[in-house]
Design a protein around this motif. Structure first.
Motif, PDB file in Angstrom:
ATOM      1  N   HIS A 189      -3.927   0.290  -2.563  1.00 22.64           N
ATOM      2  CA  HIS A 189      -3.115  -0.899  -2.832  1.00 22.64           C
ATOM      3  C   HIS A 189      -2.577  -0.822  -4.258  1.00 22.64           C
ATOM      4  CE1 HIS A 189      -2.083  -5.160  -3.549  1.00 22.64           C
ATOM      5  NE2 HIS A 189      -1.831  -5.156  -2.248  1.00 22.64           N
ATOM      6  N   ASP A 244       0.101   5.538   1.111  1.00 21.79           N
ATOM      7  CA  ASP A 244      -0.857   6.419   1.797  1.00 21.79           C
ATOM      8  C   ASP A 244      -1.003   7.683   0.962  1.00 21.79           C
ATOM      9  OD1 ASP A 244      -2.560   7.540   3.562  1.00 21.79           O
ATOM     10  OD2 ASP A 244      -1.155   7.673   5.240  1.00 21.79           O
ATOM     11  N   TYR A 260       0.820  -1.214   0.000  1.00 20.27           N
ATOM     12  CA  TYR A 260       0.000   0.000   0.000  1.00 20.27           C
ATOM     13  C   TYR A 260       0.853   1.262   0.000  1.00 20.27           C
ATOM     14  CZ  TYR A 260      -4.152  -2.789   1.185  1.00 20.27           C
ATOM     15  OH  TYR A 260      -5.186  -3.692   1.174  1.00 20.27           O
ATOM     16  N   LYS A 297      -5.328   4.833   2.173  1.00 20.73           N
ATOM     17  CA  LYS A 297      -4.576   3.673   1.721  1.00 20.73           C
ATOM     18  C   LYS A 297      -5.016   3.237   0.318  1.00 20.73           C
ATOM     19  CE  LYS A 297      -2.024   2.643   5.394  1.00 20.73           C
ATOM     20  NZ  LYS A 297      -0.544   2.456   5.353  1.00 20.73           N
TER      21      LYS A 297
END
Length: 262
Positions: A108, A100, A98, A106
């Motif tokens: 992926h 941020d 992930y 978050k």
């Protein structure tokens, strides 16, 4: 007798040249004027610990700055790329795959290509209502491969495009030295917690079918030396396996032949 000796020496030279040509020529069995299907795999996918830059552009520049990790100055210990009068920081993919991302949280990205990551962020920004018709650009930051051994410019090289073949990698390193073995060349790859070494032969079209024809981040390509080059590493280079030794023997025998049959 002199003429016979001359023919023998000439024949030996021709045989030697033929063997050398087979050792250094690439793609000896490549068919001409024959179309072959190109594998659809090989696109670089994101992995944990990779660093990427993500730039969001829209009609409102101030709104774009909300999503772009830009700092005014480059501080010690900060991973960033210069952009104009500021610095664009990189996103580092965590061990779970992930990043941020501002506002979205978050996201992926592991196992996805640059285009897939850009499309996902674009779609999520559209759905959030924060930005209208954004343009998202994703670039690699720290993706590299290494080339070692009998290569003209050994070292570490950056991956800057979606696909990089082993031929691209060798070209970037200046091609093999004449003393480098064309096969097998070793490609060392680490993935999913395992290290695997793949042998590939640059003289054969089977190279195109190899799982390492397309290079991935952190791959290591090693080109082995041939016998002549390896022999040069000994304290006394005039060993039975060295070219210099046999050239000296041949020269001596030819001189003796001339003196005897003169």
């Amino acid at each position: 007798m002199k003429r016979t000796l001359f023919y023998v020496v000439a024949l030996l030279c021709l045989c030697s040249c033929g063997n050398t040509l087979q050792e250094v020529t690439y793609f000896q069995d490549l068919p001409f004027y024959s179309s072959q299907d190109i594998d659809s795999v090989g696109v670089i996918k994101m992995e944990p610990d990779d660093q990427i830059s993500i730039v969001v552009s829209c009609k409102d520049p101030e709104l774009s700055m909300l999503f772009n990790l830009v700092t005014v100055q480059n501080r010690v210990g900060t991973n960033s790329a210069y952009s104009g009068n500021s610095y664009l920081s990189y996103y580092t993919i965590d061990k779970d795959g992930y990043i941020d991302f501002p506002v979205l949280g978050k996201v992926h990205v592991a196992g996805k290509s640059r285009q897939q990551v850009a499309m996902e962020i674009k779609n999520r920004l559209d759905k959030s209502g924060q930005v209208s018709n954004p343009v998202v650009t994703v670039e690699f930051a720290n993706l590299t491969f290494s080339v070692l051994g009998e290569i003209k410019s050994a070292g570490k090289y950056s991956i800057t495009k979606n696909r990089t073949t082993i031929l691209d990698a060798i070209s970037m390193a200046g091609d093999l030295n004449i003393t480098g073995l064309r096969g097998p060349v070793y490609v060392i790859r680490e993935e999913k917690g395992k290290r695997t070494t793949y042998p590939v032969d640059l003289r054969s079209q089977d190279l195109f079918k190899s799982p390492v024809y397309y290079i991935k981040q952190n791959d290591v390509i090693y080109v082995r030396p041939n016998k002549m080059r390896a022999g040069q590493s000994t304290i006394n280079e005039n060993t039975f396996s060295s070219v210099g030794f046999w050239m000296s023997v041949g020269s001596f025998l030819m001189s003796m032949g001339v003196l005897i049959f003169k």
